[in-house]
Design an enzyme around this catalytic site. Structure first.
Site, PDB file in Angstrom:
ATOM      1  N   GLU A  52       0.861  -1.190   0.000  1.00 17.14           N
ATOM      2  CA  GLU A  52       0.000   0.000   0.000  1.00 17.14           C
ATOM      3  C   GLU A  52       0.889   1.229   0.000  1.00 17.14           C
ATOM      4  O   GLU A  52       1.596   1.495   0.976  1.00 17.14           O
ATOM      5  CB  GLU A  52      -0.914   0.011   1.232  1.00 17.14           C
ATOM      6  CG  GLU A  52      -1.727   1.306   1.343  1.00 17.14           C
ATOM      7  CD  GLU A  52      -2.485   1.453   2.667  1.00 17.14           C
ATOM      8  OE1 GLU A  52      -2.694   0.428   3.352  1.00 17.14           O
ATOM      9  OE2 GLU A  52      -2.852   2.581   3.006  1.00 17.14           O
ATOM     10  N   ARG A  56       0.734  10.387   0.142  1.00 15.96           N
ATOM     11  CA  ARG A  56       1.095  11.460   1.077  1.00 15.96           C
ATOM     12  C   ARG A  56       2.355  12.181   0.647  1.00 15.96           C
ATOM     13  O   ARG A  56       2.820  13.070   1.349  1.00 15.96           O
ATOM     14  CB  ARG A  56       1.312  10.885   2.482  1.00 15.96           C
ATOM     15  CG  ARG A  56       0.079  10.234   3.055  1.00 15.96           C
ATOM     16  CD  ARG A  56       0.337   9.629   4.429  1.00 15.96           C
ATOM     17  NE  ARG A  56      -0.674   8.635   4.712  1.00 15.96           N
ATOM     18  CZ  ARG A  56      -0.647   7.805   5.752  1.00 15.96           C
ATOM     19  NH1 ARG A  56       0.345   7.863   6.613  1.00 15.96           N
ATOM     20  NH2 ARG A  56      -1.602   6.920   5.922  1.00 15.96           N
ATOM     21  N   LYS A 140     -11.142  -1.575   5.593  1.00 16.30           N
ATOM     22  CA  LYS A 140     -10.009  -1.340   6.484  1.00 16.30           C
ATOM     23  C   LYS A 140     -10.625  -0.939   7.834  1.00 16.30           C
ATOM     24  O   LYS A 140     -11.569  -0.135   7.862  1.00 16.30           O
ATOM     25  CB  LYS A 140      -9.168  -0.199   5.917  1.00 16.30           C
ATOM     26  CG  LYS A 140      -8.085   0.347   6.827  1.00 16.30           C
ATOM     27  CD  LYS A 140      -7.334   1.490   6.114  1.00 16.30           C
ATOM     28  CE  LYS A 140      -6.187   1.991   6.980  1.00 16.30           C
ATOM     29  NZ  LYS A 140      -5.310   2.933   6.252  1.00 16.30           N
TER      30      LYS A 140
HETATM   31  C1  3PG Z   1      -1.397   4.572   8.124  1.00 11.73           C
HETATM   32  O1  3PG Z   1      -2.327   4.851   7.397  1.00 11.73           O
HETATM   33  O2  3PG Z   1      -0.482   5.346   8.422  1.00 11.73           O
HETATM   34  C2  3PG Z   1      -1.398   3.188   8.612  1.00 11.73           C
HETATM   35  O3  3PG Z   1      -2.481   3.007   9.424  1.00 11.73           O
HETATM   36  C3  3PG Z   1      -0.132   2.768   9.248  1.00 11.73           C
HETATM   37  O4  3PG Z   1      -0.300   2.647  10.587  1.00 11.73           O
HETATM   38  P1  3PG Z   1       0.949   2.293  11.478  1.00 11.73           P
HETATM   39  O5  3PG Z   1       2.056   3.218  11.063  1.00 11.73           O
HETATM   40  O6  3PG Z   1       0.452   2.546  12.879  1.00 11.73           O
HETATM   41  O7  3PG Z   1       1.268   0.856  11.223  1.00 11.73           O
END
Ligand code: 3PG
Length: 219
Positions: A52, A56, A140
């Protein structure tokens, strides 16, 4: 009704095929495009082929396109998808799936018309019911740990037996097994296998080791 059912089933099959590939989906925020391929290789070649890539950073779409083109064994999707415009962009980049942190009626409508299957984020029963109304059954669960974690997912299991989740947010290798043991959890998402220091040091061996450990988690 029957066309809604058939759209739902089609989406479920496509999302379940992604979920089936690995117990963990790494959540990647790629700042330097030069990191995209070695990072993707370190993960995919150590048992985590589903990636994924969050929208960003300015190079996120290029990273999706690059990995999709150069690493056919990876299954590259987009994260932090917030709008129909984002969906169009990730579809053009070749993303196989899209993940959003939450969902609105507008996003559901736009996703229904887009070829890339959306895995929408939900954190409550009401948000889940809104998704069901739009024909979604795969979500999710986000942010997982601060939204009730294991107990919340177990609670959602009885009334929503046909729903499957990819919980994400605050999960690490120690917490993942209890999530993966739940019957309504297909896989988990997280960024723990790409520690910021290892990425900054381009320590692909370290990231590969963490990926291998994550890929060995059972569900
Ligand atoms: C995100 O969208 O940043 C994810 O949920 C990742 O979460 P994490 O960094 O807590 O694993």
């Amino acid at each position: 009704m029957s066309s809604v059912m058939s759209d739902t089933q089609t989406r479920n099959v496509r999302v379940d095929a992604v979920f089936a590939l690995a117990p963990v989906i790494p959540v990647l925020t790629i700042i330097n495009l030069d990191d995209a391929l070695p990072l993707a290789r370190a993960l995919a070649s150590n048992g985590l082929p589903v990636l994924e890539i969050t929208l960003r950073t300015s190079c996120a779409l290029e990273a999706i396109a690059l990995i999709t083109r150069e690493l056919p064994g990876a299954c590259v999707g987009a994260g932090t998808v917030l709008s129909g415009k984002d969906l169009d962009a990730v579809a053009a980049a070749g993303a196989r799936f899209a993940i959003s942190p939450g969902a609105t009626d507008t996003l559901y409508r736009e996703a229904a018309a887009n070829p890339v299957p959306l895995i929408p984020g939900i954190a409550t029963a009401s948000e889940l019911m809104r998704g069901l109304e739009h024909g979604w059954q795969r979500f999710k669960f986000f942010p997982a740990e601060s939204s009730g974690g294991i107990a919340a997912l177990r609670g959602l299991g009885s009334p929503f037996a046909n729903v499957r989740f990819c919980p994400t947010g605050g999960i690490d290798v120690a917490k993942a097994p209890a999530y993966l043991a739940l019957s309504n959890v297909a896989c988990v998402g997280g960024s723990w296998m790409v520690p910021a220091a290892a990425l900054a040091a381009r320590d692909w061996t370290r990231i590969g080791d963490l990926a291998r450990e994550a890929s060995a988690l059972t569900r």
